[in-house]
Design a protein around this motif. Sequence first.
Motif, mmCIF file in Angstrom:
data_model
loop_
_atom_site.group_PDB
_atom_site.id
_atom_site.type_symbol
_atom_site.label_atom_id
_atom_site.label_comp_id
_atom_site.label_asym_id
_atom_site.label_seq_id
_atom_site.Cartn_x
_atom_site.Cartn_y
_atom_site.Cartn_z
ATOM 1 N N THR A 175 45.047 62.163 33.890
ATOM 2 C CA THR A 175 44.208 62.610 32.401
ATOM 3 C C THR A 175 44.618 61.633 31.500
ATOM 4 N N ASP A 176 45.363 60.641 31.665
ATOM 5 C CA ASP A 176 45.656 59.490 30.870
ATOM 6 C C ASP A 176 44.755 58.459 30.405
ATOM 7 N N GLY A 177 43.873 58.467 29.434
ATOM 8 C CA GLY A 177 42.819 57.486 29.547
ATOM 9 C C GLY A 177 43.131 56.192 28.753
ATOM 10 N N THR A 178 44.647 56.261 28.505
ATOM 11 C CA THR A 178 45.045 54.927 27.994
ATOM 12 C C THR A 178 44.744 53.531 28.698
ATOM 13 N N ASP A 179 44.331 52.615 28.310
ATOM 14 C CA ASP A 179 43.674 51.239 28.747
ATOM 15 C C ASP A 179 42.816 51.522 29.784
ATOM 16 N N LEU A 180 41.803 52.421 29.789
ATOM 17 C CA LEU A 180 41.117 52.796 30.875
ATOM 18 C C LEU A 180 40.091 51.769 31.407
ATOM 19 N N ASP A 181 39.375 51.126 30.376
ATOM 20 C CA ASP A 181 38.424 50.012 30.691
ATOM 21 C C ASP A 181 39.064 48.835 31.609
ATOM 22 N N SER A 182 40.361 48.648 31.396
ATOM 23 C CA SER A 182 41.165 47.385 32.262
ATOM 24 C C SER A 182 41.268 47.886 33.378
ATOM 25 N N GLN A 183 41.731 49.309 33.558
ATOM 26 C CA GLN A 183 42.086 49.705 34.686
ATOM 27 C C GLN A 183 40.788 49.959 35.548
ATOM 28 N N LEU A 184 39.438 50.258 35.069
ATOM 29 C CA LEU A 184 38.275 50.241 35.799
ATOM 30 C C LEU A 184 37.771 48.900 36.178
ATOM 31 N N ALA A 185 38.355 47.947 35.429
ATOM 32 C CA ALA A 185 37.858 46.504 35.904
ATOM 33 C C ALA A 185 38.518 46.065 36.762
ATOM 34 N N VAL A 186 39.756 46.475 36.907
ATOM 35 C CA VAL A 186 40.683 45.989 38.033
ATOM 36 C C VAL A 186 40.043 46.705 39.473
ATOM 37 N N ARG A 187 39.597 48.166 39.355
ATOM 38 C CA ARG A 187 39.206 49.013 40.511
ATOM 39 C C ARG A 187 37.847 48.183 40.882
ATOM 40 N N GLU A 188 37.053 47.772 40.126
ATOM 41 C CA GLU A 188 35.861 47.159 40.602
ATOM 42 C C GLU A 188 36.045 45.711 41.105
ATOM 43 N N ARG A 189 37.051 45.088 40.684
ATOM 44 C CA ARG A 189 37.279 43.760 41.279
ATOM 45 C C ARG A 189 38.151 44.334 42.639
ATOM 46 N N ILE A 190 38.765 45.333 42.667
ATOM 47 C CA ILE A 190 39.227 45.503 43.895
ATOM 48 C C ILE A 190 38.236 45.860 45.286
ATOM 49 N N ASP A 191 37.400 46.631 44.611
ATOM 50 C CA ASP A 191 36.325 47.125 45.446
ATOM 51 C C ASP A 191 35.366 45.739 45.822
ATOM 52 N N LEU A 192 35.292 44.639 45.124
ATOM 53 C CA LEU A 192 34.467 43.630 45.393
ATOM 54 C C LEU A 192 35.408 42.747 46.487
ATOM 55 N N LEU A 193 36.708 42.600 46.182
ATOM 56 C CA LEU A 193 37.280 41.922 47.115
ATOM 57 C C LEU A 193 37.363 42.344 48.597
ATOM 58 N N LYS A 194 37.350 43.781 48.651
ATOM 59 C CA LYS A 194 37.282 44.593 49.920
ATOM 60 C C LYS A 194 36.260 43.865 50.573
ATOM 61 N N ALA A 195 35.012 44.081 49.825
ATOM 62 C CA ALA A 195 33.657 43.691 50.578
ATOM 63 C C ALA A 195 33.590 42.453 50.965
ATOM 64 N N GLN A 196 34.319 41.411 50.180
ATOM 65 C CA GLN A 196 34.502 40.216 50.510
ATOM 66 C C GLN A 196 35.444 39.955 51.676
#
Length: 239
Positions: A175-196
């Motif tokens: 439920t904590d939306g603090t600094d959400l955009d940064s967290q989403l950017a990290v998650r997207e980077r993780i997904d990209l790295l997993k594909a690589q």
Amino acid sequence: MTIASYEGVSALSLGLPPTTAIPAAKGELPIRAFTTRPPISSRLRQHFSTSVDKIVMLALLRPGTIPVADGAHCHEVLVMAIGLKTPDVPEDVLEHIAAMRSSGMVFITIHQGEEGLVCTPAVRRALPTKAGHETRHTLHLGRPRPADKTNLTLVGDDMDQLWDSLCAQVTLDRTDGTDLDSQLAVRERIDLLKAQEAKLAGDHGRARTTQNRNTAFAKLQKVRAELKRLSADNQTSGN
């Protein structure tokens, strides 16, 4: 008052206050309303036809229906049920629907699974941009879950905080939306790295020469090191 619902999923089943519920008579929206204006591609029209069973507005969250102040950026949030004919979530359909309104939208896509109704929540969220630059959006899908375990919690003193919290609930199961955009950017980077990582592991296994094998291995190790670091940081920030 009879409230809007789809296969039993309603504002109340999601844990939202009765004051937010849309009346049943106003809930269902004709699919043609989303396929005629503005003109859409034949491919998108086909996705509406083959994927979508019904579109139902379940709840409206805004000052007046819930005790929060107006936000600087977000003024209302619609909660919409998208009944699906197949398990696959038509992301282009959700993108199109969300782009037709300036308000925030939380989608609850619903399909019949092997053990009952399955809900996959989704939100379309603006990406952080610099002043003067065009705003871009990204659609985020949450994890599928049983309908009876799908709920939304209202957290925040104003609509901006509430929207961030709802997006965090959909994307990060918190439920904590603090600094959400940064967290989403990290998650997207993780997904990209997993594909690589998967691709480089395949390249390493298929390499015909020692040089190519060593090159692939070096790249693989670099990707794995970053993936390990980001995963650890992401787990820490989520605690």
